[in-house]
Design an enzyme around this catalytic site. Structure first.
Site, PDB file in Angstrom:
ATOM      1  N   HIS A 156       0.811  -1.220   0.000  1.00 17.80           N
ATOM      2  CA  HIS A 156       0.000   0.000   0.000  1.00 17.80           C
ATOM      3  C   HIS A 156       0.842   1.266   0.000  1.00 17.80           C
ATOM      4  O   HIS A 156       0.339   2.347  -0.299  1.00 17.80           O
ATOM      5  CB  HIS A 156      -0.930  -0.002   1.219  1.00 17.80           C
ATOM      6  CG  HIS A 156      -2.026  -1.021   1.106  1.00 17.80           C
ATOM      7  ND1 HIS A 156      -3.306  -0.705   0.723  1.00 17.80           N
ATOM      8  CD2 HIS A 156      -2.014  -2.365   1.274  1.00 17.80           C
ATOM      9  CE1 HIS A 156      -4.040  -1.802   0.685  1.00 17.80           C
ATOM     10  NE2 HIS A 156      -3.286  -2.829   1.024  1.00 17.80           N
ATOM     11  N   ASP A 364       3.674   9.495  -0.887  1.00 13.74           N
ATOM     12  CA  ASP A 364       2.494   8.723  -0.496  1.00 13.74           C
ATOM     13  C   ASP A 364       2.238   7.639  -1.527  1.00 13.74           C
ATOM     14  O   ASP A 364       2.343   7.886  -2.734  1.00 13.74           O
ATOM     15  CB  ASP A 364       1.277   9.666  -0.448  1.00 13.74           C
ATOM     16  CG  ASP A 364       0.300   9.308   0.665  1.00 13.74           C
ATOM     17  OD1 ASP A 364       0.224   8.119   1.027  1.00 13.74           O
ATOM     18  OD2 ASP A 364      -0.392  10.214   1.157  1.00 13.74           O
TER      19      ASP A 364
END
Ligand code: GDG
Length: 460
Positions: A156, A364
């Site tokens: 992720h 991110d």
């Protein structure tokens, strides 16, 4: 389609608890769509010494299998190696990383213990989908326990440049374990390319024409599966009573001031100090906006036991205090900085109320808030997204105002541009973004990953 789906993730959405996050819903749906399966992970409980073995709960046709951690495991595996070594290195913050051998030993031991627990449930025709950086060694440990069936892994968070990944003293161990999976999925093409380059340069992998990666006696696939959200669900949430009430409460205070919103876990990867500085800089440059715009930053604290997170908290408290002290007036507070969480519905209402969403992480994996902000807007009066070029979401949301979050002046300009953008341009940009949010939604993500895993060839 093969047997049951088995999902392993550090945290699971416990039975009975509301599934607040989009990811929790997506994984529960994936299990339901397969006609059942097992969701295995940490119960969220930390016991002083002994663990109790796996506790099983059934909900509809999903079995939840929960394992506890001891205090020592929690400290070494979770706070230690996962969040003091892997998280900073994967987000390019080697300066914040602690390379502690005892933490790695705890990480390895938990991955081994959890793999053995998992191996007790799985049947030969099941497929196993392991999630995220907490379980990088799960592939090797499952194979060591004798499991030969299909296993997939999804990361992720970003996979960094090979030179940065190699700063982890155990990088070879971690990468070899990743090669034990049949499919390794990443958020962006850049992550996938970084992983492939690492395997070629460090492990002598061969990249075959059909996309297969050959590493010693293993062959695997690595591909990009950008995670998404459920836009219809978010649009519904933005219409809910709770959304209206939250927007009403805030709207009464901000009156007809334009609202800029940020929502992030309080994490040093999210670029929160830079964002506050950019907002302050915009106020420096645009006196005409004084009294006319408010910045709402919601930042629920996370991982508070880790020093770097405590430092960030102090830094934000000071910055928000300073900017407010410089600019606030009797009837205007420029920054509303709230170190707490709100319900999913309330957040959707606040996104809808806002003229601009500011999502400016320094790095991110994807960033779901960016997509949630877009999904919560209305077609006739959409807000503008200011987005970091270093968020995975920037590859898809190219109609956002993309900024380098380290460039405070450029970020300040982007916020100003968002606040003054004509309606026509706002609508045009939003339509572009919502198309992508809809095309590659959360259902697309899980279906495409599982289809690729089903198709992965398992050596006879
Ligand atoms: C990791 C990767 C990747 C936030 N505050 C509240 C709240 N949230 C929700 C958001 C969003 C989720 O939490 C945060 O997701 P992000 O994607 O923004 O960031 P991470 O937590 O760092 O997640 C990231 C993600 O995994 C999925 O693969 O995109 O790159 O770092 O859904 O809405 N939810 C509620 N109250 C809050 O105050 N209810």
């Amino acid at each position: 389609m093969t047997g049951r789906l088995i999902i392993a993730s550090n945290r699971i959405a416990a039975p009975g608890a509301p599934r607040a996050g989009g990811l929790a819903v997506a994984l529960a749906d994936a299990l339901a769509e397969r006609g059942g399966g097992v969701w295995f992970g940490w119960s969220g409980e930390v016991l002083e010494r002994e663990t109790r073995g796996v506790r099983l709960f059934a909900e509809n046709n999903i079995d939840f299998a929960l394992a506890d951690l001891t205090q020592a495991e929690y400290d070494g595996y979770y706070l230690g190696y996962a969040n003091r070594a892997l998280w900073p290195v994967f987000h390019y913050r080697t300066d914040l990383a602690h390379f502690d051998e005892a933490d790695f030993a705890a990480y390895e031991a938990v991955n081994r213990r959890f793999a053995r627990l998992l191996a007790q449930f799985i049947r030969p025709d099941d497929i196993v989908w392991v999630h995220d950086y907490h379980f990088l060694l799960m592939g090797a440990e499952l194979r060591a326990s004798g499991w030969e069936g299909r296993i997939g892994f999804f990361l992720h968070i970003p996979f960094p440049a090979p030179e940065v990944f190699a700063s982890l003293p155990q990088h070879h161990r971690l990468a070899r374990s990743l090669c034990s999976f049949d499919l390794v999925g990443f958020q962006t093409e850049r992550d996938t390319a970084n992983f492939r380059r690492y395997l070629v340069e460090q492990l002598g992998a061969q990249l075959l024409d059909d996309g297969t990666i050959q590493v010693a006696d293993r062959s695997l696939r690595a591909d990009t599966f950008s995670i998404g959200v459920d836009p219809d669900d978010i649009a519904r949430a933005a219409e809910s009573d709770e959304a209206r009430s939250a927007a009403g409460r805030l709207g009464r205070i901000t009156e007809n001031r334009a609202l800029v919103i940020g929502v992030d876990r309080m994490d040093y990867s999210k670029g929160l100090p830079q964002r506050m500085e950019a907002f302050g800089r915009m106020l420096d440059d645009h006196a005409e906006l004084h009294g006319g715009v408010s910045f709402l930053q919601i930042a629920p604290p996370s991982r508070e036991a880790v020093d770097a997170y405590q430092d960030l908290r102090q830094q934000l408290d000071q910055l928000a205090g300073r900017i407010n002290a410089d600019y606030a007036d009797l009837d205007w507070m420029p920054i509303r900085y709230l170190a707490r969480s709100y319900s999913r519905d309330a957040l959707a209402g606040l996104y809808r109320l806002s003229r601009a969403g500011i999502v400016t992480p320094l790095y991110d994996g994807m960033n779901l808030v960016a997509k949630e902000f877009v999904a919560a807007q209305t077609a006739d009066d959409p807000g503008v997204l200011v987005l970091s070029e270093f968020a995975g979401a920037a590859d898809q949301l190219t109609a956002a105002l993309l900024v380098n979050p380290h460039d405070i002046a450029a970020s300040a300009d982007a916020i100003y541009r968002a606040l003054t953008m004509p309606l026509e341009e706002r609508v045009e940009r939003w339509q572009d973004m919502i198309r992508s949010v809809r095309d590659q939604d959360i259902g697309w993500w899980r279906r495409s990953f599982l289809a690729a895993l089903d198709a992965a060839v398992v050596p006879a």
